[in-house]
Each structure stands twice: as structure tokens, then as C-alpha cells.
Design an enzyme around this catalytic site. Structure first.
Site, PDB file in Angstrom:
ATOM      1  N   VAL A 261     -26.082 -45.610  57.842  1.00  0.00           N
ATOM      2  CA  VAL A 261     -26.768 -45.109  56.648  1.00  0.00           C
ATOM      3  C   VAL A 261     -27.701 -45.990  56.090  1.00  0.00           C
ATOM      4  CG1 VAL A 261     -26.791 -43.798  54.420  1.00  0.00           C
ATOM      5  CG2 VAL A 261     -24.949 -43.386  56.467  1.00  0.00           C
TER       6      VAL A 261
ATOM      7  N   GLY B  59     -22.732 -43.024  62.498  1.00  0.00           N
ATOM      8  CA  GLY B  59     -23.908 -44.165  62.709  1.00  0.00           C
ATOM      9  C   GLY B  59     -24.017 -44.435  61.216  1.00  0.00           C
TER      10      GLY B  59
ATOM     11  N   GLY C   6     -20.931 -44.567  58.881  1.00  0.00           N
ATOM     12  CA  GLY C   6     -20.318 -43.397  58.981  1.00  0.00           C
ATOM     13  C   GLY C   6     -19.738 -43.126  60.374  1.00  0.00           C
TER      14      GLY C   6
ATOM     15  N   LEU D 186     -26.735 -48.977  53.554  1.00  0.00           N
ATOM     16  CA  LEU D 186     -25.814 -48.530  52.728  1.00  0.00           C
ATOM     17  C   LEU D 186     -24.385 -48.294  53.201  1.00  0.00           C
ATOM     18  CD1 LEU D 186     -28.082 -45.589  51.223  1.00  0.00           C
ATOM     19  CD2 LEU D 186     -27.300 -47.733  49.926  1.00  0.00           C
ATOM     20  N   GLY D 187     -24.094 -48.152  54.322  1.00  0.00           N
ATOM     21  CA  GLY D 187     -22.800 -48.077  54.706  1.00  0.00           C
ATOM     22  C   GLY D 187     -22.662 -47.424  56.225  1.00  0.00           C
TER      23      GLY D 187
ATOM     24  N   ASP E 289     -14.462 -32.529  56.681  1.00  0.00           N
ATOM     25  CA  ASP E 289     -14.328 -34.203  56.364  1.00  0.00           C
ATOM     26  C   ASP E 289     -14.375 -34.516  55.055  1.00  0.00           C
ATOM     27  OD1 ASP E 289     -13.775 -36.571  57.316  1.00  0.00           O
ATOM     28  OD2 ASP E 289     -15.789 -37.075  57.794  1.00  0.00           O
TER      29      ASP E 289
ATOM     30  N   LYS F 233     -29.636 -41.399  57.572  1.00  0.00           N
ATOM     31  CA  LYS F 233     -28.564 -41.597  58.481  1.00  0.00           C
ATOM     32  C   LYS F 233     -28.921 -41.414  59.916  1.00  0.00           C
ATOM     33  CE  LYS F 233     -24.392 -40.028  58.031  1.00  0.00           C
ATOM     34  NZ  LYS F 233     -22.892 -39.189  57.828  1.00  0.00           N
TER      35      LYS F 233
END
Length: 701
Positions: free
Chosen positions: A371, A369, A366, A363-364, A482, A386
């Protein structure tokens, strides 16, 4: 007996005596033995049995035999009315039963039995092992189960928070006990250990007092009820039990087996006092043959000794070279992890859910690490997983401890942490899946879709509400550290949900965080972090100010491409605000369709939050009230990087009521802001005090 029952209304009292009382005896009289047939209808016909459960000719109920991975259920065949029809509150009830657990000879037994109250007697979905035949990995912990159970657990399962391999626990809707205790019995003022797996007949009393919402459990190897309570718990069972429920027992075995027996049972509704079963009149347990195999054992031992010596070297090599590698890859559970929550998933379970952590499921990415999107096995539940890598064991322990606390956070504008998994130095975090992805994909270059002003304003208010919960409304203060558009996820209705607590720090209300490591994302970091290194709720407010500007302007907080609006978004917005052209910063992708008053209010609030001075920023409580229209923002707006003189700590209101002196100034803003005295500065200050219509589209254009 019949005369006594008539003194109670028929709908308020239900007496279930599987040891039927003889007609000529009162309630304290002799009970018939076991589940054997009585003078009336056979008592075995009153029971609904499934799995390995069976009743022998002597009236002994056996839930499981010496079979591994087995499940047995025994429930009274008719449902029982548990709630008062007028009040809807669960009535008092009590039960007593005698049970025994006999292990497979020479082996560790498993897994235990439970007295259960369930909305159905068909528990075919319950699995063996630690789930005790009541639940399975999919529904364990689901509040819709409406199951109350008292477990007599004989296997230590750390993943479910078991305290040891010999305890009694109170369970609601799952096998993670709300309260548990090591089994002991009381004899007068003395207490002695009591082994559930010893094969000894044990009598248990479970009593619920509806007037006190008090649940009490007692155990003893005697017929008389002890005075001392083994385990008590305050709970209103009206929130768990339905109007009518089934009562009975469930037991299971795992890789090793035990025989679980129920020798006698008494149950009554609308009565707190459990009756005592006369243990000497209950069926006898089957005798266990104990032949003397000493000669055979000695012979086999001697003849095999040489073989053991010869292969010990190879075994050692195998352990070091092969078995050790397998252990390294296993899901190891250490002592400090026993009480960690929320749910712990197995690595294989998450690996299967994400198709082996395949690239197609990413999915993406971060800061910690990748996801992955996944679907839990045997269910349609979509999750986001994640993968977090940590190098040191100490750091991992601290991180997981914080995950345990954050896993208890519950708010409609926070992405819920569902569970976790540890494998070596990797930590896998399992979150709710948000189908519409992250907010940044809708704001910046080539957005997936254009968000309307209503959607943007709703997202801002939602994230603000979630931050207020973290800062002030939970049991501890949580500093996110964050906050940015990439960490705001959107559900199916485009509601903003704050996510990614990988950097979050927790501390008690009123105290200060001790961390001195500066982490976060450039453009959202409050300036004081570079001096103190200590994140605070105020540094979160600063980052939220940057987020509000992102949402309104559709631009990132730092513009690395050197476009006309300059490098820093907040400086560009301030310049436009200063000259009375604030609406020029609103995202042009909305094509001018937005609420001007709301947009100006959000921009003004964002500038307040973006102030370099900690005391000049509002708290999230103030921010939420401004956004909801409960408070009116101060008229004046100080430059974001202004400095002021003060002799003591002041709050947000003090700063804005005292920050514009008439004779001298303590503000500095390079060449664009100096002491109040020249005409240009006077005009600027006049602009601050102007009403909102100053910022209409046609003004100054």
C-alpha cells in the site's frame, strides 16, 4: 410580442431568443436566421465566447474548427434566474437548437458538443477530449460543480461509461452520464438511425417539467418537433442548479477534429414547450470542397506498393518484438470493463502520484500486496494506493466486478474506495488516505500513542456501525471476511474506519454465499469456517468479538510468545470473567483510567460474539444496540467454546434464555465445564447471575 410577455410576472418568466422574433409576429411566427444582427442590438453581443468559438457574418456559431485538442464555449452573457424565489424550486424550462457536426475529411471526428447550464460562463478550467470543455480530470464528478449538461457525444470513451460513439447523455457534474441512449429519430411510428457526425443539421429539444421533475430530450432532422421522446429522466434539478445560472454550449476535439456548429437557438424559462426552429431559414453550413484526387491517390498507391511489400517483414518483426511489448504494458480496456465503476485512473496518473511507487511512499503490506501513499496530480488530494496481483484473467474479472459494487459503499465508518486501475494482471485500488494509520499500531508492542478509553469505545462503536451497514443496510449483504485491528484505519479525529475489502464477498439479502475458500487471519476465523468454508455475517461477528477484546485488552487474539495470559486471548478473558476478575484484562497502558461499566459491557459482548455456536452470537444490529445502551445484555454468559443440545435452529435470544437447564446440561468445556450439579459449577452459575458491581476493581483482589 410585448403584450404577450406582460401576462406573466416579470420575475417568473425569462425569454431568451437568440433568433429574435419580429415585433409583429406571435410566438409561432418566423424566427430570424442564426445569430446574425437583428433590428435591435446585435445578437452576437448577447453571447460570451471563449476558446475557438466564433460567430461569422451569416450568424453561424462555430464552437470548434478542424483543430485537434480544441475547446469552444458560447454562453448567453447574463445569468438567468432558474429558481422560484419563494419555493426555492427550479422552474420549468425548455430549449431548442439546431446543430451540425462536420468531421475532418476521411478521419474519425471528435469529441462532441453539449448544451450546458453552469454557475459560471468562464469554463477556462475545462479541457478538451472526452471532457467536452466542461470539466477536467480533477473536478470531473465533483458535486460542487453544479453543472447540468446534455451531451451529444461522438467518441466512445469506455473509461467514462460511454455506450457507443453516437449517443445522447444526461450529465450532472461530470461526463459520466446518468442516462444515455443511441441517437435515433422518430418519423411517425418509425425510427431510423441518425449519425451525429454526418454533417446533417439536427434539431434538438430539451424540456424540463418542474411539476413532474421530468426531463425529456427529442431530436429530428425536421423543423417539426417529433411526438416520440428519445430520452427521458426523472430528476429534481433543484438539488443541482443554483438560483441563477448561465446557459450555453461547449464543444471539444481530441486527437482528431470536427467542426461543431450551432445554427439557431431558443430558450425560455417557466415554459415546458420548446419552440420549433425553421431549419430552412437558418444560416447555411460552409461548403466542403470535395476535389477529385483519384489520379493522385492511384499513382501514390501504385508507386508505394513495392515499398510496402519490402518493409512488411520488418514491420511484422517490429510489431512482434517491440510494439507488442508496449501493448502489454498499456492500460488495456476490455468489453467487460466498460460498465465497471467507480472512477478508473490511468496507470501513469497513479505512478506519478506515488513517485513511481517508491519505497519511501510505502504505508504497509497487506495480504494482496503493498500500500502506497500518494497525492493526485494537479490537486492536494491524498490517497492510498494498494497494488493487487492476480494470476488468472477470470479471477481478475470477478474481482474487479466486486470492486465495482464495493465502490458504491458510502458510510462514515468505512474507508471509501475512490477508484481503480488495471494494468495487465495488476489491479490498483485507490482509497481515501487515513492520516492516523491502522488501529494495531496503537494497541500492541511500542504503540505510536496510548488511546484513551473514550477513543477506544468510540472506535468500537464506529466499526460496529460500519459492519451493520455492510450486513443489513446496503442493497446487498457484504461479508468483510477479514476484520482485525490492522484493517481498522483512523481518520484525523481518530474515528475508526473499516478498510480493506480485498477479501469481501457480496450476495443478495436472504441468500447464502457460495465460496468455499477459507480466507482471513488466524485468531479471527470462526470455527465453522473450517467445516463449511462459507463466510457469513455471523463469522464477521465472531471476528468483531476478537477485535473488541483487542481494543479493551491491548493484546493480540493469539499470543505466540507464551505469556502468562496463555495462547488464546478469548480463553484468558473467559477465565478472568469466570472468577469475577474481568477488569484485570483491561489494557494496563491506560493506567486504570476508564469507564468500568462500559469496559465490562464490551468484554461481555465480546464473549457473546466469540461463541463457537453460530446461533449463540448476536447480529450486528443487536451489537450496535447493546453498545448504544438501547438493549441490555443477557445476564448469563456461556463459555466461548461451549456446546449445547437443540432440536432445531434457534436465534441468539432463544439460546441465552434456554441455555442453562436446571436438571441437566448440554454444555461441555473440557475439564472446566461439565453438568450443573456440583458446588463449583453452582458457584460459576451464580457468578453469571450477579450484577455488574461484582466486577469492581476491589472485588476479589
Amino acid at each position: 410580442m410585448a403584450a404577450q410577455l406582460l401576462i406573466f410576472p416579470f420575475w417568473a418568466v425569462f425569454l431568451l431568443l437568440l433568433h429574435q422574433v419580429k415585433p409583429d409576429l406571435d410566438n409561432g411566427g418566423e424566427l430570424l436566421d442564426g445569430f446574425a444582427d437583428g433590428f435591435a442590438a446585435p445578437k452576437r453581443n448577447n453571447m460570451s465566447l471563449s476558446g475557438f468559438a466564433a460567430i461569422d457574418n451569416s450568424g453561424l456559431l462555430c464552437l470548434t474548427n478542424q483543430t485537434s485538442q480544441a475547446v469552444g464555449h458560447a454562453f448567453y452573457k447574463n445569468p438567468i434566474q432558474f429558481k422560484n424565489l419563494s419555493s426555492g424550486k427550479v422552474m420549468s424550462f425548455s430549449t431548442s437548437f439546431a446543430f451540425a457536426i462536420i468531421d475532418e475529411h476521411g478521419k474519425r471526428g471528435g469529441d462532441g458538443l453539449a448544451f450546458a447550464i453552469s454557475p459560471t460562463s468562464d469554463l477556462s478550467g475545462g479541457v478538451s477530449g472526452p471532457y467536452l470543455g466542461l470539466f477536467n480530470p480533477t473536478n470531473n464528478g465533483n458535486i460542487s460543480n453544479n453543472v447540468f449538461a446534455v451531451e451529444f457525444d461522438t467518441v466512445l470513451d469506455p473509461q467514462f461509461g460511454d455506450i457507443d460513439s453516437n449517443h445522447v447523455g444526461i450529465d450532472f457534474n461530470g461526463v459520466v452520464s446518468n442516462k444515455s441512449i443511441e441517437v435515433v429519430q422518430f418519423m411517425g411510428n418509425d425510427r431510423a438511425g441518425l449519425n451525429l457526425q454526418s454533417g446533417t443539421v439536427i434539431q434538438a429539444w430539451i424540456q424540463y417539467d418542474a411539476s413532474k421533475n421530468l426531463l425529456e430530450i427529442k431530436v429530428s432532422t425536421q423543423s417539426a418537433q417529433p411526438r416520440s421522446v428519445l430520452l427521458n429522466y426523472t430528476v429534481d434539478l433543484s438539488t443541482i442548479l443554483l438560483n441563477s445560472m448561465y446557459v450555453g454550449f461547449s464543444a471539444s476535439t481530441g486527437s482528431t477534429a470536427s467542426s461543431h456548429y450551432i445554427l439557431g437557438w431558443n430558450f425560455v424559462v417557466n415554459n415546458v414547450e420548446s419552440k420549433n426552429l425553421y431549419l430552412d431559414k437558418l444560416p447555411n453550413l460552409p461548403t466542403v470542397s470535395k476535389k477529385n484526387h483519384t489520379g493522385i491517390i492511384v499513382g501514390v498507391s501504385v508507386s508505394g506498393a513495392l515499398v510496402v511489400i519490402l518493409v512488411i517483414g520488418l514491420a511484422f518483426y517490429y510489431f512482434r518484438k517491440i510494439h507488442f511489448q508496449k501493448i502489454q504494458k498499456a492500460d488495456v480496456v476490455e468489453a467487460w470493463e466498460i460498465d465497471i465503476g467507480p472512477h478508473r485512473y490511468s496507470y501513469k496518473e497513479l505512478e506519478k502520484a506515488t513517485n513511481g511507487f517508491g519505497d519511501k511512499e510505502i504505508l504497509g503490506f497487506g495480504g494482496f500486496g503493498r500500500v502506497y501513499k500518494g497525492t493526485l496530480p494537479n490537486s492536494d488530494t491524498q490517497i492510498a494506493v494498494k497494488r493487487v496481483s492476480h494470476d488468472s484473467k477470470q479471477g481478475l474479472q470477478e474481482f474487479v466486478s466486486e470492486v465495482a459494487s464495493i465502490g458504491r459503499l458510502r458510510h462514515r465508518n468505512l474507508v471509501q474506495l475512490l477508484g481503480w486501475c488495471r494494468r495487465q494482471a495488476d489491479l490498483l485500488l485507490v482509497y481515501e488516505f487515513m492520516p492516523n494509520g491502522s488501529l494495531d499500531k496503537y494497541l500492541f508492542e511500542e504503540p505510536k500513542a496510548i488511546l484513551s478509553w473514550e477513543q477506544r469505545f468510540n472506535i468500537i462503536k464506529g466499526v460496529a456501525s460500519g459492519l451493520l451497514y455492510l450486513h443489513e443496510e446496503w442493497e446487498q449483504t457484504v461479508v468483510h471476511r477479514d476484520i482485525k485491528a490492522g484493517n481498522v484505519l483512523m481518520d484525523s479525529e481518530f474515528n475508526g474506519r473499516l478498510s480493506d475489502f480485498g477479501l469481501a464477498k457480496l450476495y443478495e439479502h436472504g441468500s447464502n454465499p457460495s465460496t468455499t475458500r477459507v480466507v482471513g487471519t488466524l485468531g479471527y476465523l470462526a470455527p465453522e469456517l473450517t467445516r463449511t468454508g462459507k463466510p457469513t455475517t455471523s463469522s464477521d461477528v465472531f471476528a468483531f468479538g476478537a477485535l473488541m477484546l483487542e481494543v479493551v485488552c491491548g493484546k493480540r487474539p493469539i499470543n505466540a510468545k507464551g505469556l502468562p495470559e496463555g495462547l488464546m486471548l478469548v480463553d484468558w478473558v473467559w477465565e478472568k470473567w469466570r472468577v469475577g476478575a474481568a477488569l484485570e484484562v483491561v489494557d494496563t497502558k491506560m493506567e486504570g483510567i476508564f469507564d468500568e461499566a462500559e469496559a465490562v459491557m464490551v468484554l461481555k459482548l465480546a464473549l457473546f460474539c466469540s461463541n463457537d455456536i453460530v446461533e449463540a452470537r448476536p447480529t450486528m444490529k443487536h451489537v450496535v444496540r447493546y453498545l448504544e445502551g438501547e438493549f441490555v445484555l443477557p445476564v448469563e454468559v456461556a463459555p466461548p467454546n461451549a456446546h449445547y443440545c437443540t432440536t432445531g435452529a434457534r436465534g441468539f435470544e432463544d439460546f441465552y434464555f434456554q441455555s442453562f437447564p436446571t436438571t441437566s446440561s448440554c454444555f461441555e468445556k473440557g475439564s472446566t465445564w461439565s453438568s450443573v450439579g456440583n458446588d463449583e459449577d453452582a458457584n460459576i452459575q451464580a457468578a453469571f447471575t450477579s450484577p455488574l458491581p461484582l466486577f469492581n476493581k476491589d472485588n476479589g483482589r
